[in-house]
Design a protein around this motif. Structure first.
Motif, mmCIF file in Angstrom:
data_model
loop_
_atom_site.group_PDB
_atom_site.id
_atom_site.type_symbol
_atom_site.label_atom_id
_atom_site.label_comp_id
_atom_site.label_asym_id
_atom_site.label_seq_id
_atom_site.Cartn_x
_atom_site.Cartn_y
_atom_site.Cartn_z
ATOM 1 N N GLU A 54 35.329 -39.287 32.195
ATOM 2 C CA GLU A 54 35.068 -38.763 32.714
ATOM 3 C C GLU A 54 34.100 -39.332 33.303
ATOM 4 O O GLU A 54 32.549 -40.408 32.650
ATOM 5 N N ASP A 55 33.645 -38.841 34.260
ATOM 6 C CA ASP A 55 32.857 -40.277 34.745
ATOM 7 C C ASP A 55 31.735 -39.829 34.315
ATOM 8 O O ASP A 55 31.272 -38.079 34.447
ATOM 9 N N HIS B 130 37.094 -36.481 38.369
ATOM 10 C CA HIS B 130 36.930 -37.939 38.460
ATOM 11 C C HIS B 130 36.217 -38.978 37.257
ATOM 12 O O HIS B 130 35.607 -38.484 36.277
ATOM 13 N N HIS C 40 38.633 -45.440 39.448
ATOM 14 C CA HIS C 40 37.692 -44.582 39.332
ATOM 15 C C HIS C 40 39.552 -43.710 39.742
ATOM 16 O O HIS C 40 40.404 -44.053 40.647
ATOM 17 N N HIS D 97 37.118 -51.106 36.822
ATOM 18 C CA HIS D 97 37.666 -49.831 36.396
ATOM 19 C C HIS D 97 38.291 -49.245 37.856
ATOM 20 O O HIS D 97 37.854 -50.075 38.644
ATOM 21 N N HIS E 261 27.990 -39.395 36.700
ATOM 22 C CA HIS E 261 28.204 -39.145 37.418
ATOM 23 C C HIS E 261 29.228 -38.811 39.176
ATOM 24 O O HIS E 261 29.220 -40.017 39.636
ATOM 25 N N PRO E 262 29.994 -37.805 38.080
ATOM 26 C CA PRO E 262 30.879 -36.809 39.224
ATOM 27 C C PRO E 262 30.664 -37.118 40.964
ATOM 28 O O PRO E 262 29.646 -36.688 41.466
ATOM 29 N N GLN E 263 31.624 -38.111 41.403
ATOM 30 C CA GLN E 263 32.294 -37.763 43.206
ATOM 31 C C GLN E 263 33.571 -36.812 43.930
ATOM 32 O O GLN E 263 33.206 -36.331 44.853
ATOM 33 N N LEU F 90 36.929 -42.235 35.130
ATOM 34 C CA LEU F 90 37.201 -43.709 34.781
ATOM 35 C C LEU F 90 38.406 -44.592 34.042
ATOM 36 O O LEU F 90 38.188 -43.825 33.003
#
Length: 114
Positions: free
Chosen positions: A29-30, A38, A102, A100, A32-34, A40
């Motif tokens: 999991e990222d 999200h 996304h 990486h 700082h999800p966008q 990686l």
């Protein structure tokens, strides 16, 4: 690389919410999800930028894309659609110098991206 945050995740030195692991790839999991989803997807082996890829890395990059598609399917947004993005160097938006991918999904994604 001892100062690479993604290498530290691979080594288990930094916690991450891992969603998939293979012999050569990890997905997590990222922070700082966008998008609602999200994730990686990174190679276990340190490769700084896309410019540093060799012919031998083709299988690993293919596995990154396959893992992204599998995660999208598992989370139920593959059919609706998703985006995969790999940034290269500063003007391309790369901030962590360990390649990486996304995986973004769960909402409509506009174009152009930015």
């Amino acid at each position: 690389m001892e100062d690479c945050i993604f290498c530290k995740i691979v080594a288990g030195e930094i916690p991450a919410t891992i969603v998939r692991e293979t012999d050569d790839v990890i997905a997590f999991e990222d922070l700082h999800p966008q998008a609602p989803h999200h994730v990686l997807v990174i190679p276990r082996r340190h490769i700084a930028t896309l410019n540093d890829l060799t012919a031998e890395d083709a299988v690993t990059v293919g596995n990154m894309a396959r893992v992204a598609a599998e995660v999208a399917a598992e989370r139920g947004f593959a059919e609706a659609g998703y985006r995969t993005v790999m940034n290269c160097n500063q003007q391309g938006g790369q901030t962590v110098y360990h390649i990486h991918m996304h995986l973004l999904g769960g909402r409509p994604l506009g174009w152009p991206p930015g």
